[in-house]
Write a protein that holds these residues in place. Structure first.
Motif, PDB file in Angstrom:
ATOM      1  N   VAL A   1      28.047  33.959 -29.302  1.00  0.00           N
ATOM      2  CA  VAL A   1      28.227  33.490 -27.924  1.00  0.00           C
ATOM      3  C   VAL A   1      27.341  34.296 -26.981  1.00  0.00           C
ATOM      4  O   VAL A   1      26.916  35.405 -27.303  1.00  0.00           O
ATOM      5  CB  VAL A   1      29.706  33.588 -27.478  1.00  0.00           C
ATOM      6  CG1 VAL A   1      30.576  32.699 -28.346  1.00  0.00           C
ATOM      7  CG2 VAL A   1      30.189  35.032 -27.516  1.00  0.00           C
ATOM      8  N   ILE A   2      27.080  33.735 -25.841  1.00  0.00           N
ATOM      9  CA  ILE A   2      26.307  34.444 -24.807  1.00  0.00           C
ATOM     10  C   ILE A   2      27.247  35.461 -24.163  1.00  0.00           C
ATOM     11  O   ILE A   2      28.296  35.072 -23.644  1.00  0.00           O
ATOM     12  CB  ILE A   2      25.776  33.456 -23.751  1.00  0.00           C
ATOM     13  CG1 ILE A   2      24.819  32.464 -24.422  1.00  0.00           C
ATOM     14  CG2 ILE A   2      25.087  34.206 -22.613  1.00  0.00           C
ATOM     15  CD1 ILE A   2      24.343  31.349 -23.514  1.00  0.00           C
TER      16      ILE A   2
ATOM     17  N   LEU B   1      17.137  32.050 -22.736  1.00  0.00           N
ATOM     18  CA  LEU B   1      17.708  32.183 -24.082  1.00  0.00           C
ATOM     19  C   LEU B   1      17.464  30.898 -24.877  1.00  0.00           C
ATOM     20  O   LEU B   1      18.125  30.644 -25.889  1.00  0.00           O
ATOM     21  CB  LEU B   1      19.217  32.456 -23.991  1.00  0.00           C
ATOM     22  CG  LEU B   1      19.653  33.647 -23.135  1.00  0.00           C
ATOM     23  CD1 LEU B   1      21.176  33.783 -23.141  1.00  0.00           C
ATOM     24  CD2 LEU B   1      19.018  34.939 -23.635  1.00  0.00           C
ATOM     25  N   SER B   2      16.524  30.095 -24.413  1.00  0.00           N
ATOM     26  CA  SER B   2      16.289  28.770 -25.016  1.00  0.00           C
ATOM     27  C   SER B   2      15.816  28.876 -26.466  1.00  0.00           C
ATOM     28  O   SER B   2      15.328  29.916 -26.894  1.00  0.00           O
ATOM     29  CB  SER B   2      15.269  28.003 -24.184  1.00  0.00           C
ATOM     30  OG  SER B   2      14.035  28.682 -24.153  1.00  0.00           O
ATOM     31  N   HIS B   3      15.991  27.771 -27.194  1.00  0.00           N
ATOM     32  CA  HIS B   3      15.553  27.701 -28.603  1.00  0.00           C
ATOM     33  C   HIS B   3      16.131  28.825 -29.449  1.00  0.00           C
ATOM     34  O   HIS B   3      15.404  29.612 -30.056  1.00  0.00           O
ATOM     35  CB  HIS B   3      14.022  27.701 -28.699  1.00  0.00           C
ATOM     36  CG  HIS B   3      13.439  26.326 -28.658  1.00  0.00           C
ATOM     37  ND1 HIS B   3      13.567  25.419 -29.684  1.00  0.00           N
ATOM     38  CD2 HIS B   3      12.750  25.673 -27.691  1.00  0.00           C
ATOM     39  CE1 HIS B   3      12.976  24.285 -29.350  1.00  0.00           C
ATOM     40  NE2 HIS B   3      12.479  24.404 -28.141  1.00  0.00           N
ATOM     41  N   ASN B   4      17.462  28.907 -29.443  1.00  0.00           N
ATOM     42  CA  ASN B   4      18.159  29.814 -30.348  1.00  0.00           C
ATOM     43  C   ASN B   4      19.336  29.049 -30.935  1.00  0.00           C
ATOM     44  O   ASN B   4      19.341  27.802 -30.908  1.00  0.00           O
ATOM     45  CB  ASN B   4      18.618  31.058 -29.576  1.00  0.00           C
ATOM     46  CG  ASN B   4      17.503  32.081 -29.426  1.00  0.00           C
ATOM     47  OD1 ASN B   4      17.085  32.673 -30.427  1.00  0.00           O
ATOM     48  ND2 ASN B   4      17.027  32.278 -28.213  1.00  0.00           N
ATOM     49  N   LEU B   5      20.312  29.753 -31.465  1.00  0.00           N
ATOM     50  CA  LEU B   5      21.458  29.108 -32.110  1.00  0.00           C
ATOM     51  C   LEU B   5      22.763  29.518 -31.435  1.00  0.00           C
ATOM     52  O   LEU B   5      23.787  29.656 -32.102  1.00  0.00           O
ATOM     53  CB  LEU B   5      21.491  29.509 -33.605  1.00  0.00           C
ATOM     54  CG  LEU B   5      20.204  29.228 -34.394  1.00  0.00           C
ATOM     55  CD1 LEU B   5      20.234  29.901 -35.753  1.00  0.00           C
ATOM     56  CD2 LEU B   5      19.989  27.728 -34.556  1.00  0.00           C
ATOM     57  N   PHE B   6      22.726  29.731 -30.139  1.00  0.00           N
ATOM     58  CA  PHE B   6      23.928  30.180 -29.438  1.00  0.00           C
ATOM     59  C   PHE B   6      24.993  29.085 -29.438  1.00  0.00           C
ATOM     60  O   PHE B   6      24.682  27.903 -29.271  1.00  0.00           O
ATOM     61  CB  PHE B   6      23.597  30.594 -27.993  1.00  0.00           C
ATOM     62  CG  PHE B   6      22.783  31.856 -27.928  1.00  0.00           C
ATOM     63  CD1 PHE B   6      23.333  33.071 -28.317  1.00  0.00           C
ATOM     64  CD2 PHE B   6      21.472  31.827 -27.502  1.00  0.00           C
ATOM     65  CE1 PHE B   6      22.586  34.237 -28.272  1.00  0.00           C
ATOM     66  CE2 PHE B   6      20.709  32.987 -27.457  1.00  0.00           C
ATOM     67  CZ  PHE B   6      21.268  34.195 -27.845  1.00  0.00           C
ATOM     68  N   ILE B   7      26.245  29.542 -29.614  1.00  0.00           N
ATOM     69  CA  ILE B   7      27.387  28.615 -29.667  1.00  0.00           C
ATOM     70  C   ILE B   7      28.377  28.958 -28.549  1.00  0.00           C
ATOM     71  O   ILE B   7      28.169  29.900 -27.798  1.00  0.00           O
ATOM     72  CB  ILE B   7      28.114  28.704 -31.042  1.00  0.00           C
ATOM     73  CG1 ILE B   7      28.555  30.152 -31.297  1.00  0.00           C
ATOM     74  CG2 ILE B   7      27.216  28.203 -32.158  1.00  0.00           C
ATOM     75  CD1 ILE B   7      29.535  30.297 -32.440  1.00  0.00           C
ATOM     76  N   GLY B   8      29.432  28.198 -28.496  1.00  0.00           N
ATOM     77  CA  GLY B   8      30.504  28.477 -27.522  1.00  0.00           C
ATOM     78  C   GLY B   8      30.156  27.936 -26.143  1.00  0.00           C
ATOM     79  O   GLY B   8      29.170  27.222 -25.963  1.00  0.00           O
ATOM     80  N   GLU B   9      31.003  28.339 -25.190  1.00  0.00           N
ATOM     81  CA  GLU B   9      30.813  27.855 -23.820  1.00  0.00           C
ATOM     82  C   GLU B   9      29.938  28.822 -23.030  1.00  0.00           C
ATOM     83  O   GLU B   9      29.867  30.006 -23.340  1.00  0.00           O
ATOM     84  CB  GLU B   9      32.178  27.717 -23.132  1.00  0.00           C
ATOM     85  CG  GLU B   9      33.055  26.695 -23.810  1.00  0.00           C
ATOM     86  CD  GLU B   9      34.265  26.307 -22.966  1.00  0.00           C
ATOM     87  OE1 GLU B   9      34.421  26.849 -21.850  1.00  0.00           O
ATOM     88  OE2 GLU B   9      35.040  25.453 -23.437  1.00  0.00           O
ATOM     89  N   MET B  10      29.353  28.300 -21.990  1.00  0.00           N
ATOM     90  CA  MET B  10      28.568  29.160 -21.105  1.00  0.00           C
ATOM     91  C   MET B  10      29.524  30.054 -20.334  1.00  0.00           C
ATOM     92  O   MET B  10      30.485  29.546 -19.745  1.00  0.00           O
ATOM     93  CB  MET B  10      27.794  28.316 -20.095  1.00  0.00           C
ATOM     94  CG  MET B  10      26.556  27.722 -20.673  1.00  0.00           C
ATOM     95  SD  MET B  10      25.707  26.819 -19.388  1.00  0.00           S
ATOM     96  CE  MET B  10      26.606  25.318 -19.427  1.00  0.00           C
TER      97      MET B  10
END
Ligand code: NAG
Ligand code: NAG
Ligand code: NAG
Ligand code: NAG
Ligand code: NAG
Length: 395
Positions: A316-317, A332-341
Motif C-alpha cells: 500500500v502507499i 508512483l506511476s507504473h508500479n504494483l501498488f494495491i489498496g486504497e489511496m
C-alpha cells in the motif's frame, strides 16, 4: 565604453595590466597587442569582441591571466598559446570558438584555471594537458570534445572543480581519475563514458557534487561513494548500473538531491533512506526495484519531490507520505501498488503533481482531496477506482 580597441595600443609597450571587461567593446583584438610583451594580465571579459585570437598573443610571454570569455570570438585557439608558459588563468568560455585544442596547450604547466565551456571546440584533448599538476579548475563543458579524458588528470591532486559535461568523451571512467583530496564538484554528465566507477572516488573526501548522468557506466554503485561525508548532490541517472542500492546510503547525512533513475537497479528501497534528513529530491524511477516503500521515508522531513515510477514496487502507499513537506511531485506511476489511496495525502495542500496511474489501486478517490488546492496535474488512470469524483474547482 564602446568602439573597438585601437591599434595604437601596441605603442604602450610598458603596460603590465589591461582591464576593460564589462563594456560594449566591439571589433577584433588588434595584432599590435603582440607588442605588449610586459603584459601580465589581460582582461576583456564580457564585451562584444569578434574576430579570432591573433597569433601575436603568443609574444606575451609574461602573461599570467588571460580572460576573453563572454564575447563573440571565432576561429581556432592559436598554437602559439603554448608560448605563454607563465599563464595561470585562461578564460575563453562563452564564445564561438571551433577547431581542436592545440597540442601545445600542454606546455602551459602553470595553469590552474582553464575555462573553455560553451564553445564549439572538438577533437581529442592533449593527453598531457595539466601535466604540471597545478590544475584546480577545469571547465570544458558543452563543446564537442571526444576521445579519452587526459590521463594526466589522474595525478592532478589539486583539482577542485571539474566540468566536462555535454561532450562526447569516451573510455573507461575508472582510468581517468584518481584520488583528488581537494575535489569539491565534478560533472561528467552526457558523455559516452563506460566501464565501472572506481572505489577511489570514496577517497575524494571533500566531494559535494558528483554528476555522471547520461553515460554508459555499468556495474554496481560502489559502497565507497555512498559514504562520502560531504556529498550533497548525487546524479548517476541514465546509466547501466545494476545490483542493489547500497544500505550505506543512509550515511549521506548532507545529501539533498539523489537521482538514480533510468538504470537497472534491483532489490528494495533501503529503509536506511530514512536517515537522509536533508533529502529534498529523490528520483529512483525506471529501475527494477521491488518491495514496499519503507515507512522510514517519513523521517525525510524535507522531501519535496518523490519519483518512484516505472518499478515493481508493491504494497500500500504509506499514509505517512502525507506528513511530509512534499510540494512538488509524487510520481508512483507504473508500479504494483494495491489498496486504497491514503486520505492523508490530502494534507499535501501545496503538492503540484500527483501521478498514481498504472497501479492496482481500489476504492474511492478520498473526498478530502478537494483540499489539495496546489494541484496542477493529477493522474489516477489505469487503476480500479470507483465512486464519485470530489467536488472542487480542480476536479
Ligand atoms: C607594434 O606591432 C606592429 C604590428 O605587429 C608593428 O608594425 C609595430 O612596429 C609595432 N610597434 C612597436 C612600437 O613595437
Ligand atoms: C611546446 O613544447 C614542446 C616540447 O617541449 C615544443 O616542441 C613546442 O615547440 C612547444 N610549443 C610552443 C608553442 O612553445
Ligand atoms: C602519476 O604518478 C605516478 C607516481 O608518481 C607515476 O608513476 C605515473 O607515471 C603518473 N601518471 C601520469 C599519467 O602522469
Ligand atoms: C533525474 O535525471 C533524469 C535524467 O537522467 C532527468 O530527466 C530527471 O528530471 C532527473 N530527476 C530529477 C528529479 O531532477
Ligand atoms: C503519469 O505517469 C505515466 C507513466 O509513468 C505517464 O505516461 C503520464 O503521462 C503521467 N501523467 C501525467 C499527467 O503527467
Amino acid at each position: 565604453i564602446n568602439g573597438s580597441i585601437p591599434c595604437e595600443i601596441g605603442n604602450l609597450v610598458n603596460l603590465r595590466d589591461v582591464r576593460i571587461s564589462n563594456n560594449q567593446i566591439t571589433g577584433s583584438i588588434p595584432h599590435s597587442i603582440g607588442n605588449l610583451t610586459k603584459l601580465e594580465g589581460f582582461y576583456l571579459l564580457n564585451n562584444n569582441i569578434n574576430g579570432s585570437i591573433p597569433c601575436e598573443v603568443g609574444n606575451l610571454v609574461n602573461l599570467r591571466d588571460l580572460g576573453i570569455s563572454d564575447n563573440q570570438i571565432t576561429g581556432h585557439i592559436p598554437h602559439c598559446i603554448g608560448n605563454l608558459t607563465k599563464l595561470e588563468t585562461f578564460y575563453l568560455n562563452n564564445n564561438n570558438l571551433n577547431g581542436l585544442l592545440p597540442i601545445d596547450m600542454a606546455n602551459l604547466t602553470n595553469l590552474f584555471d582553464l575555462q573553455l565551456f560553451n564553445n564549439n571546440l572538438y577533437g581529442n584533448l592533449p593527453q598531457d594537458l595539466a601535466k604540471g599538476g597545478l590544475l584546480q579548475h577545469l571547465a570544458l563543458g558543452n563543446n564537442n570534445f571526444h576521445g579519452l579524458i587526459p590521463v594526466s588528470l589522474k595525478n592532478s591532486t589539486k583539482l577542485f572543480r571539474v566540468r566536462l559535461d555535454r561532450n562526447q568523451f569516451t573510455g573507461d571512467v575508472s582510468q581517468s581519475f584518481g584520488v583528488h583530496p581537494h575535489l569539491v564538484y565534478i560533472d561528467l554528465s552526457f558523455n559516452r563514458l563506460s566501464c565501472t566507477l572506481s572505489p577511489s572516488w570514496g577517497e575524494c573526501l571533500n566531494l559535494t557534487s558528483f554528476k555522471i548522468s547520461g553515460n554508459k557506466i555499468s556495474g554496481q554503485i560502489p559502497r565507497e561513494i555512498v559514504q562520502l561525508p560531504k556529498l550533497h548532490f548525487l546524479d548517476i541517472s541514465s546509466n547501466n548500473f545494476v545490483g542493489n542500492i547500497p544500505r550505506e546510503f543512509g550515511k549521506l547525512s548532507y545529501i539533498f538531491q539523489l537521482n538514480m533513475s533510468n538504470n537497472h537497479l534491483t532489490g528494495t528501497v533501503p529503509q536506511e533512506f530514512g536517515g537522509l534528513s536533508l533529502l529534498e529530491v529523490l528520483d529512483m524511477s525506471s529501475n527494477n526495484l521491488r518491495g514496499e516503500i519503507p515507512i522510514q521515508l517519513e523521517n525525510c522531513i524535507k522531501l519535496n519531490s518523490l519519483k518512484l515510477s516505472g518499478n515493481q514496487l508493491s504494497g500500500v502507499i504509506p499514509f505517512q507520505l502525507g506528513n511530509l513537506n512534499l510540494h512538488d511531485v509524487i510520481d508512483l506511476s507504473h508500479n504494483l501498488f494495491i489498496g486504497e489511496m491514503p486520505q492523508q495525502l490530502s494534507k499535501l495542500m501545496e503538492l503540484r503533481e500527483l501521478n498514481l496511474s498504472h497501479n492496482k489501486l481500489v476504492g474511492p478517490i478520498p473526498s478530502s482531496f478537494q483540499s489539495m488546492t496546489g494541484l496542477m496535474s493529477l493522474d489516477l488512470s489505469y487503476n480500479y477506482l470507483e465512486g464519485p469524483v470530489p467536488e472542487n474547482h480542480f476536479f
